[in-house]
Design a protein around this motif. Sequence first.
Motif, mmCIF file in Angstrom:
data_model
loop_
_atom_site.group_PDB
_atom_site.id
_atom_site.type_symbol
_atom_site.label_atom_id
_atom_site.label_comp_id
_atom_site.label_asym_id
_atom_site.label_seq_id
_atom_site.Cartn_x
_atom_site.Cartn_y
_atom_site.Cartn_z
ATOM 1 N N HIS A 187 0.840 -1.193 0.000
ATOM 2 C CA HIS A 187 0.000 0.000 0.000
ATOM 3 C C HIS A 187 0.882 1.253 0.000
ATOM 4 C CE1 HIS A 187 -3.437 -2.544 0.896
ATOM 5 N NE2 HIS A 187 -2.783 -3.055 1.924
ATOM 6 N N LEU A 188 0.595 2.153 -0.921
ATOM 7 C CA LEU A 188 1.182 3.495 -0.873
ATOM 8 C C LEU A 188 0.165 4.343 -0.131
ATOM 9 C CD1 LEU A 188 3.955 4.347 -2.172
ATOM 10 C CD2 LEU A 188 3.060 2.142 -2.883
ATOM 11 N N MET A 189 0.455 4.618 1.142
ATOM 12 C CA MET A 189 -0.557 5.116 2.068
ATOM 13 C C MET A 189 -0.221 6.522 2.564
ATOM 14 S SD MET A 189 -1.961 3.174 5.521
ATOM 15 C CE MET A 189 -2.465 1.739 4.565
ATOM 16 N N LEU A 190 -1.253 7.369 2.596
ATOM 17 C CA LEU A 190 -1.117 8.701 3.165
ATOM 18 C C LEU A 190 -1.417 8.661 4.652
ATOM 19 C CD1 LEU A 190 -2.862 10.986 0.494
ATOM 20 C CD2 LEU A 190 -0.420 10.529 0.770
ATOM 21 N N ALA A 191 -0.575 9.351 5.441
ATOM 22 C CA ALA A 191 -0.779 9.446 6.893
ATOM 23 C C ALA A 191 -0.100 10.718 7.374
ATOM 24 C CB ALA A 191 -0.203 8.224 7.606
ATOM 25 N N LYS A 192 -0.470 11.136 8.583
ATOM 26 C CA LYS A 192 0.111 12.345 9.172
ATOM 27 C C LYS A 192 1.060 11.963 10.307
ATOM 28 C CE LYS A 192 -3.728 15.483 8.096
ATOM 29 N NZ LYS A 192 -4.801 16.346 8.645
ATOM 30 N N ILE A 193 2.304 12.444 10.196
ATOM 31 C CA ILE A 193 3.278 12.205 11.256
ATOM 32 C C ILE A 193 2.886 13.034 12.471
ATOM 33 C CG2 ILE A 193 5.707 12.422 11.932
ATOM 34 C CD1 ILE A 193 6.424 12.071 8.969
ATOM 35 N N GLY B 172 5.270 1.329 8.720
ATOM 36 C CA GLY B 172 5.302 1.956 7.409
ATOM 37 C C GLY B 172 6.651 2.591 7.175
ATOM 38 N N TYR B 173 7.030 2.706 5.913
ATOM 39 C CA TYR B 173 8.368 3.191 5.552
ATOM 40 C C TYR B 173 8.218 4.465 4.732
ATOM 41 C CZ TYR B 173 8.871 -1.574 7.049
ATOM 42 O OH TYR B 173 8.772 -2.730 7.784
ATOM 43 N N LEU B 174 8.786 5.532 5.236
ATOM 44 C CA LEU B 174 8.609 6.856 4.647
ATOM 45 C C LEU B 174 9.126 6.902 3.210
ATOM 46 C CD1 LEU B 174 7.760 9.838 5.194
ATOM 47 C CD2 LEU B 174 10.147 10.246 5.874
ATOM 48 N N VAL B 175 8.311 7.444 2.332
ATOM 49 C CA VAL B 175 8.699 7.659 0.939
ATOM 50 C C VAL B 175 9.098 9.122 0.782
ATOM 51 C CG1 VAL B 175 7.957 7.614 -1.466
ATOM 52 C CG2 VAL B 175 7.149 5.860 0.124
ATOM 53 N N GLY B 176 10.343 9.364 0.397
ATOM 54 C CA GLY B 176 10.808 10.739 0.208
ATOM 55 C C GLY B 176 10.917 11.490 1.517
ATOM 56 N N GLU B 177 10.544 12.760 1.488
ATOM 57 C CA GLU B 177 10.664 13.624 2.658
ATOM 58 C C GLU B 177 9.342 13.674 3.431
ATOM 59 O OE1 GLU B 177 12.334 17.491 1.808
ATOM 60 O OE2 GLU B 177 13.316 16.720 0.005
ATOM 61 N N PRO B 178 9.415 13.961 4.725
ATOM 62 C CA PRO B 178 8.186 14.115 5.505
ATOM 63 C C PRO B 178 7.333 15.265 4.981
ATOM 64 C CG PRO B 178 10.110 13.976 6.945
ATOM 65 C CD PRO B 178 10.628 14.145 5.550
ATOM 66 N N HIS B 179 6.030 15.130 5.108
ATOM 67 C CA HIS B 179 5.053 16.196 4.833
ATOM 68 C C HIS B 179 4.951 16.568 3.343
ATOM 69 C CE1 HIS B 179 5.576 16.278 9.079
ATOM 70 N NE2 HIS B 179 6.663 17.023 9.069
ATOM 71 N N LYS B 180 5.471 15.707 2.471
ATOM 72 C CA LYS B 180 5.352 15.969 1.027
ATOM 73 C C LYS B 180 4.522 14.882 0.333
ATOM 74 C CE LYS B 180 9.428 18.836 0.281
ATOM 75 N NZ LYS B 180 10.628 19.070 -0.551
ATOM 76 N N ILE C 176 0.737 15.983 5.508
ATOM 77 C CA ILE C 176 0.528 14.635 4.984
ATOM 78 C C ILE C 176 1.835 14.066 4.427
ATOM 79 C CG2 ILE C 176 -0.653 13.274 3.219
ATOM 80 C CD1 ILE C 176 -3.017 15.183 3.466
ATOM 81 N N SER C 177 2.156 12.850 4.842
ATOM 82 C CA SER C 177 3.336 12.151 4.338
ATOM 83 C C SER C 177 2.911 10.864 3.633
ATOM 84 C CB SER C 177 4.306 11.829 5.482
ATOM 85 O OG SER C 177 4.762 13.012 6.111
ATOM 86 N N LEU C 178 3.829 10.315 2.843
ATOM 87 C CA LEU C 178 3.548 9.100 2.073
ATOM 88 C C LEU C 178 4.400 7.942 2.602
ATOM 89 C CD1 LEU C 178 2.142 7.769 -0.394
ATOM 90 C CD2 LEU C 178 4.100 8.500 -1.772
ATOM 91 N N LEU D 252 1.313 14.458 -0.217
ATOM 92 C CA LEU D 252 0.275 14.827 -1.168
ATOM 93 C C LEU D 252 0.882 15.223 -2.511
ATOM 94 C CD1 LEU D 252 -2.733 14.709 -0.846
ATOM 95 C CD2 LEU D 252 -2.771 17.144 -0.362
ATOM 96 N N THR D 253 2.013 15.908 -2.464
ATOM 97 C CA THR D 253 2.715 16.277 -3.703
ATOM 98 C C THR D 253 3.116 15.033 -4.476
ATOM 99 O OG1 THR D 253 3.581 18.271 -2.662
ATOM 100 C CG2 THR D 253 4.686 17.517 -4.648
ATOM 101 N N TYR D 254 3.685 14.049 -3.756
ATOM 102 C CA TYR D 254 4.082 12.805 -4.411
ATOM 103 C C TYR D 254 2.876 12.064 -4.959
ATOM 104 C CZ TYR D 254 8.420 13.499 -1.679
ATOM 105 O OH TYR D 254 9.564 14.005 -1.131
ATOM 106 N N MET D 255 1.839 11.972 -4.153
ATOM 107 C CA MET D 255 0.663 11.196 -4.541
ATOM 108 C C MET D 255 -0.027 11.791 -5.774
ATOM 109 S SD MET D 255 -1.042 8.452 -3.861
ATOM 110 C CE MET D 255 -0.903 7.867 -2.177
ATOM 111 N N PHE D 256 0.055 13.106 -5.919
ATOM 112 C CA PHE D 256 -0.606 13.730 -7.063
ATOM 113 C C PHE D 256 0.026 13.306 -8.376
ATOM 114 C CE2 PHE D 256 -3.047 16.776 -4.424
ATOM 115 C CZ PHE D 256 -4.258 16.639 -5.075
#
Length: 605
Positions: free
Chosen positions: A211-217, A283-291, A227-229, A293-297
């Motif tokens: 799962h590529l999942m959105l969550a808030k740290i 879960g394992y952080l994709v890229g930088e924290p709090h980005k 929102i982080s990925l 939504l940008t990645y998911m778009f």
Amino acid sequence: MATQFFSKRNLQFLLYEVFNAESLTQYEYYQDHARETFDMVLDSAEQIAEKLLKPLLTEMDRKEPQLVDGKIRIHEGMFPILKKFGEDGWINAGFSYDEGGQQIPSTILNSAAFIFQAANYSASVFPFLTSGAANLIRSFGSEALKNTYTPNMYAGVWQGTMALTEPDAGSSLSDISTTAEHTENEGVFKIKGQKIYISAGDHDGCENVIHLMLAKIKGGPAGAKGISLFVVPQKRIDNSQSIIHHSQLIDNDVITAGVYHKMGYKGAPIAHLMVGSNDNTFGYLVGEPHKGLTYMFQMMNEARIGVGMNATAIGTAAYYASLEYAKERPQGRIISDKDITKPQVQIIRHADVKRMLLFQKAVVEGSLSLLIQCSMYADLAHVTEGEERENYHLLLDLLTPIAKSYPSEMCCLTTSAAVQILGGAGYTTDFPVEQFYREARIHPIHEGTTAIHGLDLLGRKILIKNGKSLQLLIAEILKTLEKANQFKNLKPFVQKLQHYLGKTDSVTRHLLGLASKDLEIFLSDATLYLELFGIMTIAWQWLVQGIKAEETLQAGTSGDEANFYQGKIFTLRYFYEYELVKIDALMKRLLSEDNVTVEMKAEWF
């Protein structure tokens, strides 16, 4: 069941005659390919669609997935299909050679996907969900994440998903409540929450679901900025939450709480997931924290073009099913013929049936044209540089909400027309059109509702870079008008499109004038503006097709080929006579000062 579910001739016309997909091979990234390569990809797609997907169309609809002992069971016929997609390299075919891909242009891959979707929409979604998820990992993930997850995803052994939606946060992603909490391992977080409507979120046709999942740290910014990925596998590697070295897979506390039973698109499971119920989901952080939504778009924008293609494919399958029926079904006589001793004629001889068939043909072939146009822009944005690249990106961004929403909304109507053509037979399960009618309805909802895309178009895309994207599109349309004006038979269409292009510009200026005065009024009819803009855009695409058809007819052709091009000209005529004129009513509403929907109060309903 209809034997034809798409037109190979029309696909070739659009790819090679209208948009010249072969021209992409002049760029280094695609230089190893040629039309021969492209045709091999499309022929392979057709064979898989004919032999594996289409035979399961009805059966997958009637034997929908079930949740049994905590696991979703899908139709067993999907197992060889999933294996085939993985073994043949479809999942990463568009990626670079360095990543094990084949560097196939999106224009060709999207066309292949169209064939799969027209054959069996439910069966087609599994591999392309995985492709989208893997693309996020390869684009933004660490080398460790890429090495750990993408090989099995590319092979089709592990399913990929996009896990966004929550019970209290659908389109409003800033309101998601799934949390991520730091652990002692860098980049590793404890995840807790729930996700709903997750396509292929669990099934027994794969070894693992990623799962590529959105969550808030916890402790991060509020709203969308926080929102982080994360990569959240259904099963994780048993090595103290490290993802660098493979080991035995163990349960990651991602529980399938339910499977949704839908009105259509039944063969693909949609899961309700509980995450971290036992405080043991990592879960394992994709890229930088709090980005996140940008990645998911990135994935969502690709998926939105895909949704438009899905809708177009289903609409196309319904069109050919109703066309076949209309050619074979005798009923009544020509209305001017009163001699009841004469045999009945096939219903395709009746003007109203031809109207419904023309409506379907105009929508699905116009939509497919726009989607291939967008795919070409995406490919060109990938291989060009500087301002040229930016311009292709801007055109693609502007057209994405239209390419998603116009086919989605209109194929609900075209599949309804297919049912109508079959009459009572269309309302039974003896024919496939009732299934297509049901399956079409998800697309105005998938990847953002139509209203969301209306807000996106009017509230964002029109305004980007001081309206540069709109200026670029108008320039493209003007080029088409100039070229079409060289043909006497196309001049009436040139005049009409010029007229409505001017009307669309007037409406746009009027609405933008409201933006600074009252934002709610400005955006209250954004959905209608999207509809108007969509009609105008498809009219442009029909003139693009009309140029090539008229050019070929004037050069001389006969037989089936002449019939094909004449069909294009008459469908162009139909669209301008029946569909383009709808802009008049939309414009009248959009220019009105009666703000009834804003002023209406909830308690008055």
